[in-house]
Design a protein around this motif. Structure first.
Motif, PDB file in Angstrom:
ATOM      1  N   LEU A 138       0.832  -1.215   0.000  1.00  0.00           N
ATOM      2  CA  LEU A 138       0.000   0.000   0.000  1.00  0.00           C
ATOM      3  C   LEU A 138       0.864   1.262   0.000  1.00  0.00           C
ATOM      4  CD1 LEU A 138      -2.772  -1.065   2.548  1.00  0.00           C
ATOM      5  CD2 LEU A 138      -2.969  -0.916   0.053  1.00  0.00           C
ATOM      6  N   LEU A 139       1.940   1.255   0.790  1.00  0.00           N
ATOM      7  CA  LEU A 139       2.817   2.417   0.823  1.00  0.00           C
ATOM      8  C   LEU A 139       3.510   2.623  -0.525  1.00  0.00           C
ATOM      9  CD1 LEU A 139       4.444   2.163   4.367  1.00  0.00           C
ATOM     10  CD2 LEU A 139       2.517   3.586   3.641  1.00  0.00           C
ATOM     11  N   ASN A 140       3.954   1.540  -1.140  1.00  0.00           N
ATOM     12  CA  ASN A 140       4.590   1.650  -2.453  1.00  0.00           C
ATOM     13  C   ASN A 140       3.595   2.136  -3.502  1.00  0.00           C
ATOM     14  OD1 ASN A 140       7.297   0.963  -1.934  1.00  0.00           O
ATOM     15  ND2 ASN A 140       6.732  -1.177  -1.778  1.00  0.00           N
ATOM     16  N   TRP A 141       2.370   1.697  -3.406  1.00  0.00           N
ATOM     17  CA  TRP A 141       1.327   2.173  -4.318  1.00  0.00           C
ATOM     18  C   TRP A 141       1.177   3.688  -4.184  1.00  0.00           C
ATOM     19  CZ3 TRP A 141      -1.537   1.233  -8.412  1.00  0.00           C
ATOM     20  CH2 TRP A 141      -2.660   2.032  -8.638  1.00  0.00           C
ATOM     21  N   MET A 142       1.091   4.171  -2.955  1.00  0.00           N
ATOM     22  CA  MET A 142       0.923   5.599  -2.723  1.00  0.00           C
ATOM     23  C   MET A 142       2.153   6.396  -3.182  1.00  0.00           C
ATOM     24  SD  MET A 142      -2.115   5.873  -1.734  1.00  0.00           S
ATOM     25  CE  MET A 142      -2.054   7.634  -1.443  1.00  0.00           C
ATOM     26  N   ALA A 143       3.316   5.750  -3.201  1.00  0.00           N
ATOM     27  CA  ALA A 143       4.558   6.410  -3.620  1.00  0.00           C
ATOM     28  C   ALA A 143       4.837   6.197  -5.115  1.00  0.00           C
ATOM     29  CB  ALA A 143       5.726   5.894  -2.793  1.00  0.00           C
ATOM     30  N   LYS A 144       3.815   5.750  -5.827  1.00  0.00           N
ATOM     31  CA  LYS A 144       3.950   5.521  -7.283  1.00  0.00           C
ATOM     32  C   LYS A 144       5.098   4.565  -7.596  1.00  0.00           C
ATOM     33  CE  LYS A 144       1.629   9.659  -8.500  1.00  0.00           C
ATOM     34  NZ  LYS A 144       1.621  11.057  -8.509  1.00  0.00           N
ATOM     35  N   GLY A 145       5.178   3.513  -6.823  1.00  0.00           N
ATOM     36  CA  GLY A 145       6.165   2.467  -7.071  1.00  0.00           C
ATOM     37  C   GLY A 145       7.104   2.220  -5.919  1.00  0.00           C
ATOM     38  N   GLY A 146       7.626   3.256  -5.305  1.00  0.00           N
ATOM     39  CA  GLY A 146       8.522   3.078  -4.153  1.00  0.00           C
ATOM     40  C   GLY A 146       9.587   2.033  -4.411  1.00  0.00           C
ATOM     41  N   THR A 147       9.634   0.999  -3.590  1.00  0.00           N
ATOM     42  CA  THR A 147      10.659  -0.039  -3.720  1.00  0.00           C
ATOM     43  C   THR A 147      10.431  -0.937  -4.933  1.00  0.00           C
ATOM     44  OG1 THR A 147       9.533  -1.595  -2.246  1.00  0.00           O
ATOM     45  CG2 THR A 147      11.104  -0.079  -1.236  1.00  0.00           C
ATOM     46  N   TRP A 148       9.288  -0.837  -5.569  1.00  0.00           N
ATOM     47  CA  TRP A 148       9.082  -1.591  -6.808  1.00  0.00           C
ATOM     48  C   TRP A 148      10.041  -1.108  -7.885  1.00  0.00           C
ATOM     49  CZ3 TRP A 148       3.039  -1.019  -7.353  1.00  0.00           C
ATOM     50  CH2 TRP A 148       2.414  -1.663  -6.278  1.00  0.00           C
ATOM     51  N   ARG A 149      10.578   0.084  -7.702  1.00  0.00           N
ATOM     52  CA  ARG A 149      11.505   0.662  -8.683  1.00  0.00           C
ATOM     53  C   ARG A 149      12.958   0.259  -8.404  1.00  0.00           C
ATOM     54  NH1 ARG A 149       9.216   4.960 -11.672  1.00  0.00           N
ATOM     55  NH2 ARG A 149       7.121   5.509 -11.014  1.00  0.00           N
ATOM     56  N   THR A 150      13.170  -0.617  -7.439  1.00  0.00           N
ATOM     57  CA  THR A 150      14.503  -1.112  -7.132  1.00  0.00           C
ATOM     58  C   THR A 150      15.096  -1.735  -8.396  1.00  0.00           C
ATOM     59  OG1 THR A 150      13.857  -1.568  -4.847  1.00  0.00           O
ATOM     60  CG2 THR A 150      15.815  -2.709  -5.663  1.00  0.00           C
ATOM     61  N   PRO A 151      16.337  -1.414  -8.718  1.00  0.00           N
ATOM     62  CA  PRO A 151      16.939  -1.990  -9.929  1.00  0.00           C
ATOM     63  C   PRO A 151      16.822  -3.516  -9.959  1.00  0.00           C
ATOM     64  CG  PRO A 151      18.360  -0.281  -9.055  1.00  0.00           C
ATOM     65  CD  PRO A 151      17.251  -0.490  -8.048  1.00  0.00           C
ATOM     66  N   GLY A 152      16.372  -4.022 -11.085  1.00  0.00           N
ATOM     67  CA  GLY A 152      16.241  -5.461 -11.269  1.00  0.00           C
ATOM     68  C   GLY A 152      14.914  -6.046 -10.825  1.00  0.00           C
ATOM     69  N   VAL A 153      14.093  -5.289 -10.116  1.00  0.00           N
ATOM     70  CA  VAL A 153      12.809  -5.794  -9.625  1.00  0.00           C
ATOM     71  C   VAL A 153      11.740  -5.580 -10.699  1.00  0.00           C
ATOM     72  CG1 VAL A 153      10.994  -5.489  -7.882  1.00  0.00           C
ATOM     73  CG2 VAL A 153      13.402  -5.410  -7.217  1.00  0.00           C
ATOM     74  N   THR A 154      10.964  -6.628 -10.954  1.00  0.00           N
ATOM     75  CA  THR A 154       9.873  -6.546 -11.924  1.00  0.00           C
ATOM     76  C   THR A 154       8.530  -6.719 -11.214  1.00  0.00           C
ATOM     77  OG1 THR A 154       9.797  -8.924 -12.360  1.00  0.00           O
ATOM     78  CG2 THR A 154      11.359  -7.611 -13.687  1.00  0.00           C
ATOM     79  N   ALA A 155       7.472  -6.451 -11.936  1.00  0.00           N
ATOM     80  CA  ALA A 155       6.126  -6.656 -11.383  1.00  0.00           C
ATOM     81  C   ALA A 155       5.927  -8.124 -11.011  1.00  0.00           C
ATOM     82  CB  ALA A 155       5.073  -6.193 -12.375  1.00  0.00           C
ATOM     83  N   ASP A 156       6.505  -9.035 -11.781  1.00  0.00           N
ATOM     84  CA  ASP A 156       6.405 -10.458 -11.438  1.00  0.00           C
ATOM     85  C   ASP A 156       7.119 -10.762 -10.125  1.00  0.00           C
ATOM     86  OD1 ASP A 156       4.831 -11.112 -13.617  1.00  0.00           O
ATOM     87  OD2 ASP A 156       6.519 -11.785 -14.852  1.00  0.00           O
ATOM     88  N   ASP A 157       8.246 -10.080  -9.870  1.00  0.00           N
ATOM     89  CA  ASP A 157       8.937 -10.241  -8.585  1.00  0.00           C
ATOM     90  C   ASP A 157       8.042  -9.764  -7.440  1.00  0.00           C
ATOM     91  OD1 ASP A 157      11.328 -11.161  -9.794  1.00  0.00           O
ATOM     92  OD2 ASP A 157      12.021  -9.093 -10.067  1.00  0.00           O
ATOM     93  N   VAL A 158       7.387  -8.633  -7.654  1.00  0.00           N
ATOM     94  CA  VAL A 158       6.489  -8.097  -6.632  1.00  0.00           C
ATOM     95  C   VAL A 158       5.371  -9.099  -6.367  1.00  0.00           C
ATOM     96  CG1 VAL A 158       4.910  -6.222  -6.003  1.00  0.00           C
ATOM     97  CG2 VAL A 158       7.042  -5.701  -7.236  1.00  0.00           C
ATOM     98  N   ARG A 159       4.763  -9.614  -7.422  1.00  0.00           N
ATOM     99  CA  ARG A 159       3.689 -10.603  -7.249  1.00  0.00           C
ATOM    100  C   ARG A 159       4.189 -11.826  -6.481  1.00  0.00           C
ATOM    101  NH1 ARG A 159       3.218  -9.112 -12.586  1.00  0.00           N
ATOM    102  NH2 ARG A 159       1.453  -7.722 -12.951  1.00  0.00           N
ATOM    103  N   ALA A 160       5.364 -12.315  -6.839  1.00  0.00           N
ATOM    104  CA  ALA A 160       5.907 -13.508  -6.176  1.00  0.00           C
ATOM    105  C   ALA A 160       6.152 -13.257  -4.687  1.00  0.00           C
ATOM    106  CB  ALA A 160       7.199 -13.942  -6.860  1.00  0.00           C
ATOM    107  N   ARG A 161       6.699 -12.091  -4.349  1.00  0.00           N
ATOM    108  CA  ARG A 161       7.011 -11.783  -2.948  1.00  0.00           C
ATOM    109  C   ARG A 161       5.762 -11.484  -2.126  1.00  0.00           C
ATOM    110  NH1 ARG A 161      12.418 -12.482  -1.392  1.00  0.00           N
ATOM    111  NH2 ARG A 161      13.638 -12.373  -3.283  1.00  0.00           N
TER     112      ARG A 161
END
Length: 192
Positions: A138-161
């Motif tokens: 939720l915090l990353n959503w509000m930050a328009k990505g936040g840690t989802w923008r970590t180099p090498g991280v994909t949306a599939d990585d987010v889903r898996a975690r």
């Protein structure tokens, strides 16, 4: 009582352990104490979405205790696989040290809560872990990505975690997947 006070002063350090997650309300990262408080409130607010009945009070205890070991072990960012390899050993040693400050049954009780959270064998522990993964989402959503923008991280990585959310709540996992999918569409999480 002295040991109890010593423990309470020691765990005040939780306020100094910074996480990677951005705050929604300020331009800074959250600390572990803020995270734990937010999880407790989420348990109270979202318990009705648990797939199995849960004891809300017990689940709140789990989320309040779960990150205390990070006082000594440090926060391990979710997408840092190298740090994740040593996390269990670092946190186990930290648990021994921290809960050992408390006398007898007090230390054993808090250690049992921490162990229960880690094992995720009870409905309460599964829901607590789901909140632990949903809150930064939720915090990353509000930050328009936040840690989802970590180099090498994909949306599939987010889903898996974040899939652990589905182990406790199908409706919350559906909502989480929707947020991740929308974040991917908006370019807040890389597609591959």
């Amino acid at each position: 009582m002295r040991d109890h006070f010593t423990f309470l002063v020691e765990v005040d350090q939780l306020k100094t352990v910074l996480r990677q997650s951005p705050l929604a309300a300020a331009d800074r990262r959250e600390n572990d104490a803020e995270h734990s408080w937010h999880l407790a409130l989420m348990v109270m607010t979202l318990a009705e979405y648990a797939d199995e009945p849960i004891d809300v009070g017990h689940t709140m205890k789990l989320v309040v205790v779960h990150d205390l070991v990070e006082i000594y072990a440090g926060d391990t960012p979710l997408y840092d696989t190298a740090a994740g390899e040593s996390q269990p050993e670092r946190e186990e040693a930290a648990a021994d040290r921290l809960f050992g400050i408390l006398p007898g049954s007090s230390g054993r009780e808090l250690r049992a809560l921490w162990d229960e959270f880690e094992a995720r064998r009870t409905p309460e522990a599964r829901f607590a872990k789901a909140m632990d993964r949903l809150q930064p989402l939720l915090l990353n959503w509000m930050a328009k990505g936040g840690t989802w923008r970590t180099p090498g991280v994909t949306a599939d990585d987010v889903r898996a975690r974040k899939a652990v959310i589905g182990e406790a709540s199908a409706p919350l996992w559906d909502a989480a997947k929707h947020l991740i999918d929308e974040g991917e569409r908006r370019g807040w999480a890389r597609s591959r």
